[in-house]
Scaffold this active site. Structure first.
Site, short mmCIF file in Angstrom:
data_model
loop_
_atom_site.label_atom_id
_atom_site.label_comp_id
_atom_site.label_asym_id
_atom_site.label_seq_id
_atom_site.Cartn_x
_atom_site.Cartn_y
_atom_site.Cartn_z
N GLY A 11 0.73 -1.20 0.05
CA GLY A 11 0.12 0.05 0.19
C GLY A 11 0.97 1.26 0.17
O GLY A 11 1.93 1.31 0.87
N ARG A 72 1.14 -5.11 -6.08
CA ARG A 72 1.24 -6.33 -5.39
C ARG A 72 1.64 -7.63 -6.26
O ARG A 72 0.98 -7.52 -7.34
CB ARG A 72 -0.18 -6.51 -4.68
CG ARG A 72 -0.22 -5.40 -3.52
CD ARG A 72 -1.23 -5.81 -2.63
NE ARG A 72 -1.02 -5.01 -1.30
CZ ARG A 72 -1.79 -3.82 -0.99
NH1 ARG A 72 -2.84 -3.40 -1.70
NH2 ARG A 72 -1.67 -3.23 -0.01
N ASP A 103 4.66 -4.80 6.33
CA ASP A 103 5.15 -6.05 6.57
C ASP A 103 5.10 -7.19 5.62
O ASP A 103 6.05 -7.97 5.47
CB ASP A 103 4.63 -6.59 7.81
CG ASP A 103 2.93 -6.78 7.78
OD1 ASP A 103 2.47 -6.14 6.89
OD2 ASP A 103 2.44 -7.45 8.60
N THR A 125 3.62 2.85 5.89
CA THR A 125 2.29 2.43 5.66
C THR A 125 1.38 3.52 6.79
O THR A 125 2.16 3.77 7.69
CB THR A 125 2.29 0.93 6.28
OG1 THR A 125 0.92 0.85 6.70
CG2 THR A 125 3.27 0.72 7.44
N ASP A 127 -0.89 2.83 8.41
CA ASP A 127 -1.32 2.07 9.41
C ASP A 127 -0.72 2.17 10.90
O ASP A 127 -1.42 1.99 11.90
CB ASP A 127 -1.78 0.66 9.20
CG ASP A 127 -2.88 0.44 7.96
OD1 ASP A 127 -3.61 1.47 7.92
OD2 ASP A 127 -2.99 -0.54 7.36
N ASP A 129 1.38 -0.04 11.90
CA ASP A 129 1.34 -1.27 12.37
C ASP A 129 2.64 -2.02 12.46
O ASP A 129 2.50 -3.20 12.37
CB ASP A 129 0.16 -2.05 11.62
CG ASP A 129 0.30 -2.20 10.22
OD1 ASP A 129 1.28 -1.45 9.63
OD2 ASP A 129 -0.26 -3.16 9.49
N ARG A 171 -7.12 -2.14 9.22
CA ARG A 171 -7.73 -3.57 9.41
C ARG A 171 -7.20 -4.31 10.81
O ARG A 171 -8.10 -5.08 11.35
CB ARG A 171 -7.18 -4.29 8.14
CG ARG A 171 -7.96 -4.15 6.98
CD ARG A 171 -7.87 -5.14 5.93
NE ARG A 171 -8.41 -4.52 4.69
CZ ARG A 171 -7.79 -4.22 3.61
NH1 ARG A 171 -6.14 -4.38 3.81
NH2 ARG A 171 -8.28 -3.68 2.70
#
Ligand code: ADP
Length: 319
Positions: A11, A72, A103, A125, A127, A129, A171
């Site tokens: 992403g 991707r 990741d 990213t 996120d 995360d 997510r």
């Protein structure tokens, strides 16, 4: 090390360009040749690779997205795909690789490192995360995009005395929801890390209504479930007029904030330093404003932990 490559994968996130710029300029500063690999691992397998010059990364520090594009690639997950990538690395004489992504992208980097191609991961990213770093590139920009959107939603929420459910990205990680919730004074924040307590959300809305509150904002991370479903449930339970906004991909775009540009510049340059020091299979990060690096396997086997003190604080401030 004389020749290195850089790619962006997974992403996209605002600030990736600033990281690419830092990698390219820092490499040239150290008299290395640096190659831009387009379309992530897909482009690596296909040899979509170009030598970068100082000017290749001019005028990009302020731009969102990634000039190297992202993709991707299922094929890269296979042994054949990885061999195709190695063939291209050999062809261009690339000795080490900097992978800017999340990741998933680091899993690919770990595979190449094991096969003898030293890779360094740079966490990019929205996120936030990735373990081993307080912040990932893009998080701050996405957070500010959400804050800007919710400020606007709040204006209309007040005018019409409505409850708003705002679904944000995340997510598996609730960081965007949590930080946005604190920054916006949301009534409730729903994050994947904390099981849904529907009754307390409803009770809080009812209490607010009883003391004359004009509007309420509930922020829900996408990993918790559908914002629309949640909005219906809230409306049924409270009988208050409820609207739902899914912020979607606007959270990914836009010019990176000053924080993200500086973070990306520092992390990109640090990744080059590590390759020069002969390191392999590391992920760079920032902890307590110090640049750090961790073993990539360690990063992949741990999960990011959300700051539960902040979650508790948000509850205390929105009683
Ligand atoms: P992100 O980096 O944002 O987490 P993805 O999970 O989509 O994004 O991963 C990006 C790409 O990294 C994938 O499309 C794939 O090419 C590569 N990748 C992911 N997992 C692996 C794996 N186990 N082995 C090799 N490559 C992988």
């Amino acid at each position: 090390m004389k020749k290195i490559g850089v790619l962006t994968s997974g992403g996209d996130a605002p600030g990736m360009n600033a990281a690419v710029r830092a990698v390219v300029r820092k490499s040239i500063f150290h008299d290395m040749e640096v190659f831009g690999i387009y379309n992530g691992y897909q482009g690596l397998m296909e040899g979509n690779i170009k030598k970068m010059e100082l000017g290749s990364v001019g005028d990009i520090i302020q731009r969102g997205g990634t000039i190297l594009y992202s993709a991707r690639s299922e094929e890269f997950k296979t042994e054949e795909g990885q061999q195709a990538a190695i063939k291209q690395l050999k062809k261009f004489g690339i000795e080490g690789l900097i992978v800017i992504g999340g990741d998933g992208s680091f899993r690919g980097a770990e595979k190449l490192t094991k096969k003898g191609y030293p890779c360094i991961g740079v966490p990019g990213t929205i996120d936030n995360d990735i373990p081993g770093t307080d912040f990932t590139i893009g998080f701050d920009t996405a957070l500010n995009t959400i804050i800007d959107a919710i400020d606007k939603i709040r204006d209309t929420a007040t005018s019409h005395e409505r409850t708003y459910v705002v679904e944000v990205m995340g997510r598996n990680a609730g960081d965007l929801a949590l930080w946005a919730g604190l920054a916006d004074g949301a009534e409730s924040i729903l994050i994947p890390e904390k099981p849904d307590d529907f009754k307390s959300v409803v009770d809080k809305l009812v209490r607010g209504q009883e003391r004359g509150k004009k509007h309420s904002i509930i922020i829900l991370a996408e990993g918790v479930g559908s914002g629309f479903d949640y909005g219906h449930r809230i409306e049924e339970a409270t009988k208050m007029e409820t609207r739902v906004t899914i912020l979607g991909h606007i959270q990914r775009g836009g010019s990176p904030t000053g924080f993200d540009r500086v973070l990306a510049s520092r992390l990109g340059a640090k990744a080059v330093d590590l390759l020069l020091e002969g390191k392999a299979g590391r992920v760079v990060g920032i902890q307590k404003n110090e640049l750090v690096d961790h073993d990539i396997v360690e990063i992949l086997t741990h999960s990011h932990e959300i700051n539960m003190d902040m979650y508790r604080l948000s509850n205390e401030l929105s009683i």
